[in-house]
Scaffold this motif. Structure first.
Motif, PDB file in Angstrom:
ATOM      1  N   ASP A   8       0.883  -1.161   0.000  1.00 35.55           N
ATOM      2  CA  ASP A   8       0.000   0.000   0.000  1.00 35.55           C
ATOM      3  C   ASP A   8       0.930   1.224   0.000  1.00 35.55           C
ATOM      4  OD1 ASP A   8      -2.346   1.622   0.472  1.00 35.55           O
ATOM      5  OD2 ASP A   8      -1.658   1.791   2.532  1.00 35.55           O
ATOM      6  N   ASP A  10      -0.064   5.080   0.931  1.00 31.30           N
ATOM      7  CA  ASP A  10      -0.287   6.046   2.008  1.00 31.30           C
ATOM      8  C   ASP A  10      -0.230   5.354   3.375  1.00 31.30           C
ATOM      9  OD1 ASP A  10      -0.834   8.261   0.232  1.00 31.30           O
ATOM     10  OD2 ASP A  10      -2.786   7.384  -0.167  1.00 31.30           O
ATOM     11  N   GLY A  11       0.714   5.748   4.215  1.00 28.33           N
ATOM     12  CA  GLY A  11       0.826   5.166   5.548  1.00 28.33           C
ATOM     13  C   GLY A  11       1.750   3.962   5.627  1.00 28.33           C
ATOM     14  N   GLU A 168       0.074  -3.375   4.611  1.00 32.84           N
ATOM     15  CA  GLU A 168      -1.079  -2.462   4.711  1.00 32.84           C
ATOM     16  C   GLU A 168      -1.190  -1.810   6.084  1.00 32.84           C
ATOM     17  OE1 GLU A 168      -3.677  -0.888   3.827  1.00 32.84           O
ATOM     18  OE2 GLU A 168      -3.932  -1.479   1.750  1.00 32.84           O
ATOM     19  N   ASP A 169      -1.613  -0.534   6.089  1.00 30.27           N
ATOM     20  CA  ASP A 169      -1.829   0.151   7.373  1.00 30.27           C
ATOM     21  C   ASP A 169      -3.314   0.351   7.692  1.00 30.27           C
ATOM     22  OD1 ASP A 169      -2.194   2.116   5.312  1.00 30.27           O
ATOM     23  OD2 ASP A 169      -2.073   3.664   6.849  1.00 30.27           O
TER      24      ASP A 169
HETATM   25 MG    MG Z   1      -2.711   3.162   3.579  1.00 29.01          MG
END
Ligand code: MG
Ligand code: BG6
Length: 219
Positions: A8, A10-11, A168-169
């Motif tokens: 992923d 973002d983050g 993943e966040d």
């Molecule tokens: Mg994310």
């Protein structure tokens, strides 16, 4: 056998969540209301269109589809202004190093992001060459927790689900990976990412040994 890592964005790779938050907050404020950082958690991993629906719901504001498109576009313009100024120093700790380690070990790498701005971000921070495939919001019709983005990532690499590990966040992202029958490493807190096979604080904690251990895990 694990042959690829799907990340992923973002983050996980960069901390753009703060820019999304600032831009959505500005939009909500212009509409006459505000939302909390806690509510913002629900926007992680969620598409732009769905994020706007959630925010309008929090403010009890109703808009026509045409107005919603205009609002989402306005938010995105502010967001793009911010990401256009991003620097390589904004890569999250250990992300570049783990991408390099994975590639040096012969693993394939792909991006699996809901964002339609992923290419701009990866280019700005100089990480584009470290990805073998990019699948993002421009290539999918279903949002996480639907597994489409990760299944397309595996397909782009010529691999099957069992050969890919997702990083993943977001809760929706962990669920998407599981729905695609992939092992998933959660980035964040084990109390939040309860369905992940392993949870680490960030990619600075990731190693090839931990990746191999996931291969042996039956879940
Ligand atoms: Mg994310
Ligand atoms: C996800 C973010 O990666 O991308 C969400 O976690 C965001 O917060 C979504 O809404 C869509 O991003 P963009 O850049 O297409 O608006």
């Amino acid at each position: 056998m694990i042959k690829a890592c799907i990340f992923d964005l973002d983050g996980v790779i960069v901390d753009t969540a703060v820019y999304h938050y600032q831009a959505w907050k500005r939009l909500a404020n212009e509409l006459g209301f505000d939302f909390t950082e806690h509510q913002n958690e629900q926007l992680k991993g969620v598409s732009r269109v769905r994020s706007l629906e959630l925010i309008l719901g929090w403010g009890n504001v109703s808009k026509t589809p045409v107005e919603q498109t205009e609002l989402a576009t306005r938010k995105n313009q502010w967001y793009v202004e911010m990401i256009n100024r991003m620097q390589p120093s904004e890569i999250l700790p250990g992300a570049k190093e783990f991408l390099q380690t994975a590639k040096a070990a012969g693993l394939k790498t792909a991006l699996g992001s809901a964002s339609k701005n992923s290419a701009t971000i990866l280019e700005r921070v100089g990480l584009l060459p470290l990805f073998d495939a990019i699948v993002d919001g421009n290539h999918v019709t279903a949002s996480k927790p639907d597994p489409e983005v990760f299944l397309k990532g595996a397909e782009a690499l010529g691999l099957n689900s069992a050969e890919c590990v997702v990083f993943e966040d977001a809760i929706a992202g962990v669920q998407a990976a599981k729905a695609g029958s992939m092992k998933v490493v959660g980035i964040g807190s084990p109390e939040v990412l309860t369905e992940a096979d392993l949870v680490i604080a960030g990619l600075h904690e990731m190693t090839l040994e931990k990746l191999q251990a996931l291969d042996l895990l039956q879940k």
